[in-house]
Design a protein around this motif. Structure first.
Motif, PDB file in Angstrom:
ATOM      1  N   GLY A 187      -2.783   8.508  -3.636  1.00 20.42           N
ATOM      2  CA  GLY A 187      -2.930   8.315  -5.068  1.00 20.42           C
ATOM      3  C   GLY A 187      -2.031   9.183  -5.913  1.00 20.42           C
ATOM      4  N   HIS A 218       0.809  -1.218   0.000  1.00 16.02           N
ATOM      5  CA  HIS A 218       0.000   0.000   0.000  1.00 16.02           C
ATOM      6  C   HIS A 218       0.846   1.274   0.000  1.00 16.02           C
ATOM      7  CE1 HIS A 218      -3.475  -2.526   0.634  1.00 16.02           C
ATOM      8  NE2 HIS A 218      -2.892  -3.059   1.703  1.00 16.02           N
ATOM      9  N   ARG A 222      -2.578  -2.307 -11.029  1.00 13.58           N
ATOM     10  CA  ARG A 222      -3.911  -1.926 -10.536  1.00 13.58           C
ATOM     11  C   ARG A 222      -3.849  -1.139  -9.236  1.00 13.58           C
ATOM     12  NH1 ARG A 222      -9.014  -6.108  -9.659  1.00 13.58           N
ATOM     13  NH2 ARG A 222     -10.503  -4.529  -8.933  1.00 13.58           N
ATOM     14  N   ASP A 223      -3.094  -1.603  -8.263  1.00  9.55           N
ATOM     15  CA  ASP A 223      -3.013  -0.934  -6.966  1.00  9.55           C
ATOM     16  C   ASP A 223      -1.570  -0.498  -6.734  1.00  9.55           C
ATOM     17  OD1 ASP A 223      -5.767  -1.307  -6.168  1.00  9.55           O
ATOM     18  OD2 ASP A 223      -5.291  -3.434  -5.938  1.00  9.55           O
ATOM     19  N   TRP A 224      -1.213   0.637  -7.291  1.00  8.58           N
ATOM     20  CA  TRP A 224       0.151   1.137  -7.184  1.00  8.58           C
ATOM     21  C   TRP A 224       0.376   1.707  -5.779  1.00  8.58           C
ATOM     22  CZ3 TRP A 224       4.394   0.409  -9.814  1.00  8.58           C
ATOM     23  CH2 TRP A 224       5.501   1.252  -9.592  1.00  8.58           C
TER      24      TRP A 224
END
Length: 460
Positions: A350, A146, A303-305
């Motif tokens: 983000g 994360h 997808r979830d950088w």
């Protein structure tokens, strides 16, 4: 709490990233395993550094925007770099014929040694920002899938954890970012490799007396001839010297011995380079490099950088250096990071993912140019050309043919090559019409030399 950014890699991409980050942090630490030279000298960790480099105007503009404390352009020109017009200042034999030299100046590029460029940028960044360079090797990322929270590094004193609010991987062609991400639980990174087997061979010469104003001269390889490609270039660099750089794809690699080097030049499609070199004194040995494959990591598609990490420069994508866009792509990528930091704020959730997607835009244009030609060499290793590749190639060749005798076509190509405009420019109505109409002037039978240049060449 003080904010710290860590950049892995003290090359061009890393230093420009440091300049972008320094505005938003209290401390920027740049890591590199090399002992960096104190002047414009080659360093071990840059295998392509001894060969020809062209700084396009789009990349230079990004550097000017990023580096504080004065003009990069003026610093380079003062140190001996040369500024050359793409439209009027060079001689270029393309696969479709000789390009004409137009009256309009158009975009410009700078030529100098890579060692000089790196040194000028490094000195400017260190003088104008709160950036520190440490000799250390990045071993892995800290954090989780994360968020990245720092880098595990190795120094002379041993291993240690270096915490950071933001990390940039600009460690170059040898980047291990895919493995680092996998260790954090970020998997499924798509990679593509297109390898023409290109070998560079370069030698520095003393510029002959009387040839001070002879233009940069390049003989491009022909990827469409169904045989290995051969290319050569004589470009002016600092210190009244010429850099003579040869390139050959798999099956036509230039040799490293002086006699073979000269013979290779003589066997190029036009004798002009051989005539130039015959009147010049060699100053160095022949240096070769095989670090030329195109490699792209599609990190923008993850997808979830994780927050807190951006990858720039050759760590993200490497290009066949024959096309001269790698440095400009690195600069434009750092500029994207800078703009996102200004818009979103340093710790915005983000931000890193958005910046990584933004960085992909300049990469895409350079990748299309390099791979769109390299895939056609007979011994290239990589995916087979697709139907779309064939369609794009047909249009590209038609436009290049038009550019040999049409200023609108030549101007459009120059704007994209210089990275002042993106590839979509080539699909504008005026450019499409120029490609459809073809060259308005007949093809040249030889290089478009001025009377003074002919006299210089005859005297060598």
């Amino acid at each position: 709490m003080p904010r710290r950014a860590v950049v892995v890699g003290a090359g061009l991409a890393g230093l420009l990233a440091a300049a972008a980050l320094s505005v938003h942090t209290d401390e920027v630490i740049v890591l590199d395993r090399d002992e960096l030279p104190e002047g414009p000298e080659h360093r071990k960790g840059l295998p392509q550094g001894r060969h020809a480099h062209l700084l396009m105007s789009g990349g230079l503009a990004a550097m000017e925007d990023l580096v504080p404390g004065g003009s990069v352009r003026e610093r380079l020109l003062t140190a001996g770099a040369h500024e050359i017009s793409l439209s009027s200042g060079m001689l270029a034999l393309t696969p479709e014929g000789w390009l004409r030299r137009w009256r309009h100046e158009g975009p410009r590029m700078l030529t100098c040694s890579r060692a000089l460029l790196d040194w000028v940028v490094r000195e400017a960044v260190l003088a104008g920002t709160k950036t520190e360079i440490r000799r250390a090797q990045g071993l892995e990322l800290l954090g989780d899938a994360h968020r990245v929270t720092g880098v595990l590094i190795s120094t002379d004193a041993g291993r240690q954890e270096l915490d950071a609010d933001f990390v940039v991987d600009a460690s170059g062609r040898g980047s291990r970012v895919v493995r680092w991400l996998e260790a954090l639980g970020v998997t499924g990174v798509e990679e593509r490799i297109v390898d023409s087997g290109l070998v560079n061979a370069t030698r520095i010469y003393q510029r002959p007396e009387g040839a001070e104003h002879f233009p940069l001269t390049i003989l491009q390889a022909d990827p469409y001839a169904k045989r290995p490609g051969r290319a050569g270039m004589v470009l002016p660099i600092e210190g009244d010297r010429w850099m003579v750089s040869l390139a050959g794809t798999r099956g036509a690699e230039p040799p490293a011995d002086p006699d073979g080097f000269l013979q290779y030049i003589r066997e190029l499609p036009d004798p002009i380079l051989g005539r130039l070199v015959s009147g010049a004194e060699p100053l160095t040995d022949v240096h070769t490099s095989r670090s030329t494959q195109n490699v792209r990591r599609y990190l923008e598609k993850v997808r979830d950088w994780p927050d807190g990490l951006v990858v720039l420069g050759d760590a993200l994508a490497t290009f066949n250096p024959a096309y001269g866009q790698g440095m400009s792509v690195a600069a434009l990528g750092a500029q994207v990071l800078s703009r996102e930091l200004e818009t979103e704020g340093f710790t915005a959730p983000g931000l890193a993912a958005k910046a990584q997607r933004g960085v992909a835009a300049p990469v895409e244009g350079a990748w299309a140019m390099a791979v769109g030609q390299d895939i056609w060499y007979p011994e290239t290793r990589g995916p087979e050309p697709t139907g779309a590749d064939r369609l794009i190639t047909r249009y590209s060749r038609r436009l290049l043919k038009a550019a040999t005798g049409s200023y609108p076509a030549a101007a459009a190509l120059a704007s994209v090559t210089s990275m002042e405009a993106n590839a979509s420019t080539l699909m504008r109505p005026g450019t499409l019409l120029a490609a459809l109409n073809g060259p308005a002037l007949p093809p040249l039978s030889g290089p478009p030399l001025t009377p003074a240049e002919r006299e210089t060449l005859a005297g060598l």
